[in-house]
Design a protein around this motif. Structure first.
Motif, PDB file in Angstrom:
ATOM      1  N   UNK A 383       4.132 115.289  41.241  1.00  0.00           N
ATOM      2  CA  UNK A 383       4.423 116.708  41.452  1.00  0.00           C
ATOM      3  C   UNK A 383       3.209 117.592  41.216  1.00  0.00           C
ATOM      4  N   UNK A 384       2.255 117.134  40.407  1.00  0.00           N
ATOM      5  CA  UNK A 384       1.075 117.938  40.116  1.00  0.00           C
ATOM      6  C   UNK A 384       0.020 117.852  41.219  1.00  0.00           C
ATOM      7  N   UNK A 385      -0.160 116.689  41.794  1.00  0.00           N
ATOM      8  CA  UNK A 385      -1.227 116.492  42.788  1.00  0.00           C
ATOM      9  C   UNK A 385      -1.167 117.493  43.932  1.00  0.00           C
ATOM     10  N   UNK A 386       0.012 117.793  44.499  1.00  0.00           N
ATOM     11  CA  UNK A 386       0.037 118.750  45.616  1.00  0.00           C
ATOM     12  C   UNK A 386      -0.366 120.172  45.223  1.00  0.00           C
ATOM     13  N   UNK A 387      -0.385 120.462  43.937  1.00  0.00           N
ATOM     14  CA  UNK A 387      -0.722 121.811  43.478  1.00  0.00           C
ATOM     15  C   UNK A 387      -2.230 122.049  43.409  1.00  0.00           C
ATOM     16  N   UNK A 389      -5.810 121.347  45.346  1.00  0.00           N
ATOM     17  CA  UNK A 389      -6.463 120.862  46.564  1.00  0.00           C
ATOM     18  C   UNK A 389      -7.517 119.784  46.330  1.00  0.00           C
ATOM     19  N   UNK A 390      -8.149 119.755  45.134  1.00  0.00           N
ATOM     20  CA  UNK A 390      -9.193 118.773  44.867  1.00  0.00           C
ATOM     21  C   UNK A 390      -8.718 117.661  43.922  1.00  0.00           C
ATOM     22  N   UNK A 391      -7.405 117.476  43.814  1.00  0.00           N
ATOM     23  CA  UNK A 391      -6.856 116.479  42.893  1.00  0.00           C
ATOM     24  C   UNK A 391      -7.363 115.075  43.233  1.00  0.00           C
ATOM     25  N   UNK A 392      -7.313 114.699  44.499  1.00  0.00           N
ATOM     26  CA  UNK A 392      -7.770 113.367  44.905  1.00  0.00           C
ATOM     27  C   UNK A 392      -9.274 113.214  44.685  1.00  0.00           C
ATOM     28  N   UNK A 393     -10.026 114.286  44.869  1.00  0.00           N
ATOM     29  CA  UNK A 393     -11.462 114.233  44.606  1.00  0.00           C
ATOM     30  C   UNK A 393     -11.724 113.970  43.126  1.00  0.00           C
ATOM     31  N   UNK A 394     -10.885 114.568  42.255  1.00  0.00           N
ATOM     32  CA  UNK A 394     -11.058 114.340  40.826  1.00  0.00           C
ATOM     33  C   UNK A 394     -10.757 112.892  40.458  1.00  0.00           C
ATOM     34  N   UNK A 395      -9.676 112.340  40.951  1.00  0.00           N
ATOM     35  CA  UNK A 395      -9.352 110.949  40.603  1.00  0.00           C
ATOM     36  C   UNK A 395     -10.427 109.997  41.121  1.00  0.00           C
ATOM     37  N   UNK A 396     -10.995 110.312  42.291  1.00  0.00           N
ATOM     38  CA  UNK A 396     -12.086 109.484  42.808  1.00  0.00           C
ATOM     39  C   UNK A 396     -13.324 109.600  41.925  1.00  0.00           C
ATOM     40  N   UNK A 416      -2.021 112.233  35.876  1.00  0.00           N
ATOM     41  CA  UNK A 416      -3.125 112.325  36.833  1.00  0.00           C
ATOM     42  C   UNK A 416      -3.180 111.122  37.770  1.00  0.00           C
ATOM     43  N   UNK A 417      -3.144 109.930  37.209  1.00  0.00           N
ATOM     44  CA  UNK A 417      -3.368 108.742  38.032  1.00  0.00           C
ATOM     45  C   UNK A 417      -2.075 108.115  38.554  1.00  0.00           C
ATOM     46  N   UNK A 418      -0.942 108.609  38.096  1.00  0.00           N
ATOM     47  CA  UNK A 418       0.339 108.205  38.691  1.00  0.00           C
ATOM     48  C   UNK A 418       0.771 106.802  38.384  1.00  0.00           C
ATOM     49  N   UNK A 419       0.616 106.397  37.120  1.00  0.00           N
ATOM     50  CA  UNK A 419       1.040 105.043  36.757  1.00  0.00           C
ATOM     51  C   UNK A 419       2.249 105.082  35.843  1.00  0.00           C
TER      52      UNK A 419
END
Length: 419
Positions: A383-387, A389-396, A416-419
């Motif tokens: 639910x947090x990731x869509x909020x 825009x750079x969430x995927x960039x941060x996890x990478x 954050x990492x969805x585990x």
């Protein structure tokens, strides 16, 4: 097993070991040799964000090393230094930070990593002052990144996922004076009709409420004395009554440990925070949550909160509304948008508070509410990731800097990492 608890007493750290390095070199050795490791700041988080299954590192043993660069108007300081300590030294040298949080007792690195904020329409959160930071990365080497570097905007609000921040460089400005006044009993409808005018009426404005009734409990206005009065009616502010002695945000609590009020001008270092450094603001017998809402939804979100008073007010000590300027820090709750903070200081009844958080977050979801990372909230990575825009960039980025997942913990896995 570490027998440490957080400031509120609602969380006991599960780490088996704690270390207090006295130098950056010692910190590097600790990080390099650890399987799992995290930094523990001033323990003012209300969740497990700082915990680890390995070693907890406390940085208050590092020399504060407060160093002012007058040419570049910056100050460099160790991550474990508390804002109150830094503010006092800056004031002595004639300088200031742009803002402070409610508590001056919190550590610089911890506040920055979670995007903790003060208030003010034109004031970004505390992390926006960061011009450079130094962190011990997974292999024990020191990485320094500066504003303008690739990925800098992703590293500042890092949640401890990228390394352990040992030093930070912050923007400063010439010292300024603040006059702080408190008004009581503001009519809610007047406040909402003139919300932008209310929140822009001083350098920093806080509204305190329990969300019930027809009036706002208190409005705290922190006015810079070097600026023109922003509201033509100040200090006769809307329908509010000026307080005639020091006030505490909590009804019935002495204001003696709060910063100077009654419109008495004085240094920023003794006014921008709500509480004095030399006092403990409470016994810690409270819990906190906060949600950051885009500014354009402010009035509607506040009306939603007032409609929820039946379930919120019985669990609440006090709520606070503040404004924060937009920034470009990837995991900042104000990334890309000016916003308001809806803050909740709860009674210490954690089961009951956690039980209403899903309802609260569902009601605020239409406003794209982002939770404060260091406080109690319900949402997880999905639910947090869509909020953000750079969430995927941060996890990478975290994957690149910490391939062995040395800095991961249960909080990051969930949120954050969805585990």
């Amino acid at each position: 097993m570490v027998t440490e608890r957080n400031w509120a007493g609602n969380y006991s750290y599960q780490a088996p070991r704690m270390a207090r390095p006295s130098s950056v070199a010692e910190l590097q050795d600790l990080v390099a040799s650890a399987g799992k490791i995290r930094a523990l700041g001033s323990r003012h988080s209300f969740n497990d964000i700082a915990d680890t299954s390995g070693t907890l590192v406390v940085l208050d043993g590092l020399d504060a090393g407060i160093s002012v660069d007058r040419q570049n108007m910056t100050v460099t300081v160790s991550g474990g230094t508390r804002y109150g300590t830094l503010a006092a030294e800056l004031q002595c040298q004639g300088f200031a930070l742009h803002n402070l949080a409610s508590l001056p007792h919190i550590s610089v690195a911890g506040a920055v990593a979670t995007a903790t904020h003060g208030s003010g329409d034109s004031n970004g959160n505390l992390a926006t002052a960061v011009a450079a930071l130094e962190l011990a990365t997974a292999d024990g080497s020191v990485l320094t990144t500066r504003r303008g570097d690739a990925d800098f905007a992703g590293m500042v609000v890092g949640l401890g996922a990228l390394g352990i921040v040992s030093r930070l460089t912050l923007d400063i400005e010439p010292s300024f004076d603040i006059a702080q006044s408190v008004f009581e009993g503001l009519d809610w409808e007047q406040v909402l009709e003139r919300f932008d005018e209310v929140m822009s009426s001083a350098y920093s404005v806080s509204l305190f409420t329990n969300w019930s009734g027809e009036t706002v409990g208190q409005a705290w206005l922190k006015r810079r004395t070097d600026e023109a009065v922003r509201h033509t009616g100040w200090p006769e502010f809307l329908s509010g009554t000026p307080a005639t002695d020091a006030r505490h945000p909590l009804p019935g609590v002495s204001g003696s440990n709060c910063t100077q009020q009654l419109g008495v001008p004085g240094p920023w270092s003794g006014r921008l925070a709500h509480f004095r450094m030399e006092f403990t603001p409470s016994k810690g017998d409270e819990l906190q949550s906060e949600y950051l809402i885009p500014r354009e939804h402010a009035v509607e979100a506040i009306r939603t909160m007032r409609s929820l008073s039946e379930i919120v007010t019985p669990l609440l000590l006090v709520g606070e509304i503040r404004t924060i300027a937009a920034d470009q820090l990837w995991l900042s709750p104000n990334y890309g948008r000016d916003g308001i903070g809806l803050h909740f200081t709860w009674r210490q009844n954690e089961p009951a508070v956690k039980a209403i958080l899903p309802r609260l977050e569902a009601e605020l979801a239409p406003f794209s509410a982002r939770p404060h990372w260091g406080k109690l909230f319900h949402g997880c990575a999905d639910s947090l990731a869509p909020l953000y825009p750079r969430f995927a960039d941060f996890t990478a980025l975290a994957g690149r800097l910490d391939p062995s997942e040395k800095f991961r913990n249960a909080f990051l896995d969930r949120r954050v990492f969805g585990r």
